[in-house]
Design an enzyme around this catalytic site. Structure first.
Site, mmCIF file in Angstrom:
data_model
loop_
_atom_site.group_PDB
_atom_site.id
_atom_site.type_symbol
_atom_site.label_atom_id
_atom_site.label_comp_id
_atom_site.label_asym_id
_atom_site.label_seq_id
_atom_site.Cartn_x
_atom_site.Cartn_y
_atom_site.Cartn_z
ATOM 1 C CG ASP A 255 6.644 3.151 11.729
ATOM 2 O OD1 ASP A 255 5.570 2.968 12.299
ATOM 3 O OD2 ASP A 255 6.734 3.337 10.503
ATOM 4 C CB ALA B 163 -0.972 -0.007 1.178
ATOM 5 N NE ARG C 200 -2.475 0.219 11.002
ATOM 6 C CZ ARG C 200 -1.316 -0.330 11.334
ATOM 7 N NH1 ARG C 200 -0.231 0.415 11.332
ATOM 8 N NH2 ARG C 200 -1.236 -1.603 11.657
ATOM 9 C CG LEU D 152 2.621 11.056 3.471
ATOM 10 C CD1 LEU D 152 3.289 10.881 2.105
ATOM 11 C CD2 LEU D 152 1.193 11.542 3.293
ATOM 12 C CB SER D 153 0.268 6.121 7.885
ATOM 13 O OG SER D 153 -0.196 4.830 8.233
ATOM 14 C CD GLN E 259 9.069 -0.618 12.031
ATOM 15 O OE1 GLN E 259 8.104 -1.330 12.205
ATOM 16 N NE2 GLN E 259 9.291 0.024 10.901
ATOM 17 C CD GLN F 119 4.878 -5.709 11.325
ATOM 18 O OE1 GLN F 119 5.766 -6.289 10.719
ATOM 19 N NE2 GLN F 119 4.823 -4.396 11.368
ATOM 20 C CD GLU G 61 14.392 10.406 11.000
ATOM 21 O OE1 GLU G 61 13.714 11.448 11.088
ATOM 22 O OE2 GLU G 61 15.626 10.395 10.839
ATOM 23 C CG HIS H 110 6.085 3.001 1.502
ATOM 24 N ND1 HIS H 110 4.723 3.149 1.508
ATOM 25 C CD2 HIS H 110 6.388 2.231 2.582
ATOM 26 C CE1 HIS H 110 4.210 2.499 2.537
ATOM 27 N NE2 HIS H 110 5.197 1.940 3.212
HETATM 28 O O1 PAF Z 1 7.343 -0.411 8.857
HETATM 29 C C1 PAF Z 1 6.829 -1.372 8.251
HETATM 30 O O2 PAF Z 1 6.229 -1.225 7.200
HETATM 31 C C2 PAF Z 1 6.973 -2.767 8.846
HETATM 32 O O3 PAF Z 1 6.913 -2.739 10.225
HETATM 33 C C3 PAF Z 1 8.236 -3.510 8.354
HETATM 34 C C4 PAF Z 1 9.514 -2.795 8.792
HETATM 35 C C5 PAF Z 1 8.208 -3.605 6.834
HETATM 36 C C6 PAF Z 1 8.270 -4.918 8.940
HETATM 37 O O4 PAF Z 1 7.164 -5.655 8.580
#
Ligand code: PAF
Length: 288
Positions: free
Chosen positions: A150, A32, A187, A184-185, A153, A61, A148, A37
């Site tokens: 996340d 998506a 979701r 931006l996400s 993460q 996850q 960044e 990205h």
């Molecule tokens: O940030 C994400 O999209 C996910 O957490 C990742 C790093 C691709 C792992 O599934």
């Protein structure tokens, strides 16, 4: 662009790149795809000779509930975007390729995974660390790129790469935002129009906290400012609001004497099918 669906195929593709002496960059995604990205891809293109993207909606996850099934999937559009961005190979495995029958090994940052966002979503960061380790082992990149936004993460992945001596340089890429400030996400497309209009409250709350920091506010004051700002937006349900010292990722309190990370998460929409959004801000001490 090579489209690889099996582990053996992407390994062969990357071995081909390496045989030509290329530096390989990896951008792991759950698909998506959006401009955020593509910013990761652009960063990878700037540093590496060849860019590999993975698209895998990682079940481990996600918590119990509907979030995994509801996660947007748009493979044809994603492939077209990656092709347009000059990506060299995309790896799109099935769940059984990444977690074969009998799979039982996990990777966990034992402290970091349980704090903050990890306390709200138990098991989430173990799932992330495990899948990222697998994807790094499969694609063997020199560099890997993560957003960044996340924030925790990224800290988990940096820590795990360091602790496990993974031979990869981990890069964080700044968050891209819509004109109204919403990060931006993938979701965001699940938000109903009224929730989409309400969601920039996260960025606004962080702006207010940053302004408070410039006036000498303590960490506690800044967290109170964020809570109050989100409480004023009736469509948002605050899930997490935390402050960490960026260098150690330990809870921050008192005056802002070191680089500080603020992290918030909030749910929008129906309580039985919520959309969870996160955002973050780094605050540098005044005069720092
Ligand atoms: O940030 C994400 O999209 C996910 O957490 C990742 C790093 C691709 C792992 O599934």
């Amino acid at each position: 662009m090579q489209i690889c669906r099996r582990v053996g195929d992407i390994r062969t593709a990357v071995a081909g790149f390496r045989a030509g002496g290329a530096r390989v960059g990896l951008v792991p995604t759950m698909g998506a795809l959006h401009a955020g990205h593509m910013a990761l891809v652009a960063e990878a293109r700037g540093i590496c000779d060849r860019v590999v993207v993975t698209i895998f909606v990682n079940p481990t996850q996600f918590g119990a509930g509907a979030d995994l099934a509801a996660y947007p999937r748009r493979e044809a559009q994603d492939i077209a975007m990656l092709e347009g961005a000059g990506v060299d190979a995309v790896f799109i495995p099935e769940v059984g390729d990444i977690y074969p029958e009998g799979d039982e090994t996990v990777v966990e940052t034992t402290r970091l995974a349980r704090l903050f966002h990890g306390a709200v979503r138990p098991g989430h960061f173990r799932g992330v660390a495990t899948v990222v380790t697998k994807l790094l082992n499969i694609t063997a990149p020199d560099h890997a790129f993560f957003g960044e936004k996340d924030y925790q993460q990224l800290a988990v992945i940096r820590r795990m790469a360091r602790d496990l001596f993974l031979p990869v340089a981990v890069h964080g890429v700044p968050t891209l935002r819509d004109a109204d400030g919403l990060a931006l996400s993938s979701r965001n497309i699940r938000l109903a129009p009224a929730d989409r209009a309400a969601a920039p409250v996260l960025n606004r709350a962080l702006d207010l906290a940053e302004a408070a920091a410039r006036s000498g506010a303590t960490v506690e004051d800044m967290l109170a400012v964020i809570r109050a700002a989100v409480a004023r937006e009736t469509r948002a349900r605050l899930r997490g609001c935390d402050a960490v010292w960026a260098d150690s990722f330990t809870p921050a309190t008192g005056p802002v004497t070191r680089r500080l990370g603020l992290m918030i998460s909030a749910e929008f929409g129906a309580a039985d099918d919520p959309v969870l959004l996160i955002d973050q801000r780094e605050i540098t001490p005044q005069g720092g």
